[in-house]
Design an enzyme around this catalytic site. Structure first.
Site, PDB file in Angstrom:
ATOM      1  N   LYS A 109      -3.026   8.822  15.207  1.00  0.00           N
ATOM      2  CA  LYS A 109      -1.631   8.948  15.621  1.00  0.00           C
ATOM      3  C   LYS A 109      -1.590   9.800  17.238  1.00  0.00           C
ATOM      4  CE  LYS A 109       0.791   7.901  11.158  1.00  0.00           C
ATOM      5  NZ  LYS A 109       1.421   6.637  11.897  1.00  0.00           N
TER       6      LYS A 109
ATOM      7  N   HIS B  73      -0.510  -5.742   5.756  1.00  0.00           N
ATOM      8  CA  HIS B  73       0.155  -6.759   6.729  1.00  0.00           C
ATOM      9  C   HIS B  73      -1.000  -6.937   7.935  1.00  0.00           C
ATOM     10  CE1 HIS B  73       0.999  -2.460   8.420  1.00  0.00           C
ATOM     11  NE2 HIS B  73       0.828  -3.214   9.557  1.00  0.00           N
TER      12      HIS B  73
ATOM     13  N   HIS C  49      -6.435  -0.650   5.902  1.00  0.00           N
ATOM     14  CA  HIS C  49      -6.513  -1.773   7.240  1.00  0.00           C
ATOM     15  C   HIS C  49      -8.111  -1.665   7.657  1.00  0.00           C
ATOM     16  CE1 HIS C  49      -2.359  -1.425   6.904  1.00  0.00           C
ATOM     17  NE2 HIS C  49      -2.117  -0.509   7.493  1.00  0.00           N
TER      18      HIS C  49
ATOM     19  N   LYS D 236      -2.115 -10.820  10.711  1.00  0.00           N
ATOM     20  CA  LYS D 236      -2.082 -10.997  12.115  1.00  0.00           C
ATOM     21  C   LYS D 236      -2.946 -12.570  12.447  1.00  0.00           C
ATOM     22  CE  LYS D 236       0.064  -7.148  13.355  1.00  0.00           C
ATOM     23  NZ  LYS D 236       1.119  -7.179  13.986  1.00  0.00           N
TER      24      LYS D 236
ATOM     25  N   LYS E  59       0.746  -1.186   0.069  1.00  0.00           N
ATOM     26  CA  LYS E  59       0.062  -0.112   0.127  1.00  0.00           C
ATOM     27  C   LYS E  59       0.897   1.309   0.033  1.00  0.00           C
ATOM     28  CE  LYS E  59      -0.816   1.085   4.832  1.00  0.00           C
ATOM     29  NZ  LYS E  59      -0.695   2.688   4.909  1.00  0.00           N
TER      30      LYS E  59
ATOM     31  N   ASP F 157      -4.475   6.941   4.409  1.00  0.00           N
ATOM     32  CA  ASP F 157      -3.559   6.108   4.809  1.00  0.00           C
ATOM     33  C   ASP F 157      -3.996   4.660   5.436  1.00  0.00           C
ATOM     34  OD1 ASP F 157      -0.793   5.207   5.347  1.00  0.00           O
ATOM     35  OD2 ASP F 157      -1.176   5.705   7.534  1.00  0.00           O
TER      36      ASP F 157
ATOM     37  N   GLU G 213      -2.306   4.436  17.620  1.00  0.00           N
ATOM     38  CA  GLU G 213      -1.014   4.493  17.409  1.00  0.00           C
ATOM     39  C   GLU G 213      -0.635   5.501  18.503  1.00  0.00           C
ATOM     40  OE1 GLU G 213       0.578   3.525  13.116  1.00  0.00           O
ATOM     41  OE2 GLU G 213      -1.105   5.047  12.867  1.00  0.00           O
TER      42      GLU G 213
END
Length: 514
Positions: free
Chosen positions: A356, A193, A255, A197, A163, A250, A231
């Site tokens: 974030k 990714h 995700h 998991k 991505k 993003d 995050e």
């Protein structure tokens, strides 16, 4: 501990050469090579496996191995074994080349032919683009022109794309078209990714292999679903990428929607790559796009101001980060309320949030069930309120596992109810194996299993959902940025999004990090 002797062991992947474009980059040293190391440790790499790094930086195979000697020890830490690395190291090769020059791909073709002939292995090639996205189409096109995309005589060619898969719907359509001119869709592996998991993969098995779960996995019993990706880090040194992208681009089309589709999809006919992805694609098409006026009330954006860590360490504002404009309107936080137009999910809102510089690093899915009738227990509650709802928590990071909040009697002569949590942790039950999140995905690429990868149609559906939000936010710049302190749980507007529906965000920080 589980009886691990009963666990079925996977066979080594087929023989192949993995070509890593951007071999001197951050992704390769932080994630890809540690993941390959762990695959080698677990016996999942074929004896006839080799790696060819390609980058514009001057060097040869030996100087590249010496560079990896240091980075592998740095990123593997106590897991590093010089004996294991010495076994893998000779299979690593390097080719200097410019991704935008045709002659580099001519030399690549010659180098691959030499490696294949020397090792006497099939010409199976896995091309991994660990590069900035501007190179994706260029590399795919030049691989095709060099004859490296063509599959023949049972030998395969696969292309792995990181991505972001575009910056908006139009750029995603252009990228998909370019990739399809060079490779077949069946050869393209768009990697996320998060889908590597264990807990994400376990969601389907937990749902569908337990008769106590699937019958209640619908609007009759579920009140709402919360998906949180929080995050603690800021933008760090990625302002060049993050400033034009922001949290929405993003995180949402990749995700967050990936997690949502796994939770909400219908059972597939088989645990088969295309069957599973078909059901995920149906969910993305069934998510109701936000109308422009709905964006104003159901899509919340935020940007972090200066703040502090829980132990009092100061944190600077986003606008003070290196490379960020002092008047930046880029969002670092997003919260959304979405709905799925299907029988199973009729009337069940999905609340998504990501940010974030938040108070903790947590990725989890919380499924809150509807309240049980409380007439019988109206005098048995500690605080004389409604019976607390049951909540199923699917923890993805940092300590992967599954929890369930339910009600039980407080030990006392007086009948009283209180909420408790039952917890399952992968580390406690199966043992904690080091992982980067990429091992499963790289292994599946080598084996040709597309289950955990995105198709072109799901990418385009995701951007179709994001497009209305981008349009409104572009037309109406934020008036109150920054609007949450670094080290907090986000802006007040996000809390209001839930409170207006009589709900609240689940507190993730009561769970101890791993």
């Amino acid at each position: 501990m589980a009886d691990m002797e009963l666990a079925q062991k996977a066979d080594p992947a087929p023989p192949c050469t993995m070509v890593i474009f951007g071999a001197r980059g951050d992704l390769a040293k932080r994630k890809l090579f540690p993941a390959l190391y762990y695959l080698a440790r677990d016996g999942l790499l074929n004896e006839q496996f080799s790696i060819l790094g390609v980058d514009h930086i001057e060097g040869n195979s030996e100087s590249y191995r010496e560079y990896l000697d240091e980075t592998m020890q740095d990123f593997l830490g106590a897991d590093f074994s010089s004996k294991l690395w010495d076994e893998l190291r000779p299979n690593v090769h390097y080719l200097q080349g410019d991704f935008l020059q045709d002659q580099a791909f001519t030399r690549l073709s010659e180098k691959l032919a030499d490696l294949t002939a020397t090792a006497q292995t099939p010409a199976n090639y896995l091309f991994y683009m660990a590069t900035p996205p501007r190179f994706f189409g260029e590399i795919a096109t030049r691989l095709q022109q060099a004859g490296l995309a063509r599959e023949e005589e049972g030998q395969w060619r696969r292309l792995v794309v990181e991505k972001p898969f575009g910056q908006d719907l139009q750029s995603a359509l252009v990228l998909n078209k370019t990739l399809h001119q060079a490779f077949q869709e069946s050869q393209i592996y768009r990697i996320d990714h998060y889908l590597g998991k264990e807990t994400v993969q376990n969601i389907l098995m937990y749902r569908l292999a337990n008769s106590t779960v699937e019958p209640i996995w619908n609007h009759r019993y579920i009140d709402h679903v919360q998906i949180t990706v929080a995050e603690t880090v800021g933008v760090e040194n990625r302002a060049g990428y993050y400033e034009p992208s922001g949290a929405l681009r993003d995180m949402l089309p990749n995700h967050l929607l990936a997690l949502m589709s796994v939770v909400a999809m219908e059972p597939a006919n088989a645990l088969d790559g295309e069957a599973v992805r078909d059901e995920q694609a149906k969910i993305l098409k069934a998510i109701r796009p936000l109308e422009p006026e709905e964006v104003l009330t159901q899509a919340i954006r935020g940007q972090y101001a200066a703040g502090a860590t829980p132990d009092g360490q100061p944190l600077r504002a986003y606008r003070d980060e290196p490379g960020v404009a002092p008047d930046s309107t880029t969002e670092t936080y997003v919260a959304l309320k979405l709905a799925i137009d299907s029988w199973r999910w009729a009337g069940v809102p999905f609340y998504l949030r990501t940010g974030k510089r938040m108070a903790g690093r947590y990725t989890e899915i919380a499924v809150q069930f509807k309240h049980a009738p409380n007439m019988m227990f109206k005098d048995s509650l500690v605080k004389r309120a409604n019976i607390p709802p049951n909540v199923l928590i699917l923890r993805i990071q940092p300590n992967e596992g599954i929890g369930m909040c339910f009600n039980t009697k407080v030990p006392s002569p007086v009948p009283q109810l209180s909420q408790v949590e039952m917890d399952f942790s992968y580390a406690d039950y199966f043992g904690q194996a080091p992982t980067t999140g990429y091992e499963t995905l790289i292994y599946d690429c080598m084996c040709g299993d597309p289950t955990l990868f995105k198709r072109a149609d799901t990418i385009e559906s995701g951007w179709s959902l994001v497009e209305p939000i981008i349009d409104v936010w572009s037309a109406l710049p934020p008036r109150h940025f920054p609007n949450y302190a670094a080290g907090s749980w986000g802006p007040e507007e996000a809390d209001a999004l839930m409170h207006n529906d009589g709900r609240s965000w689940r507190k993730c920080d009561h769970v101890k990090p791993a």
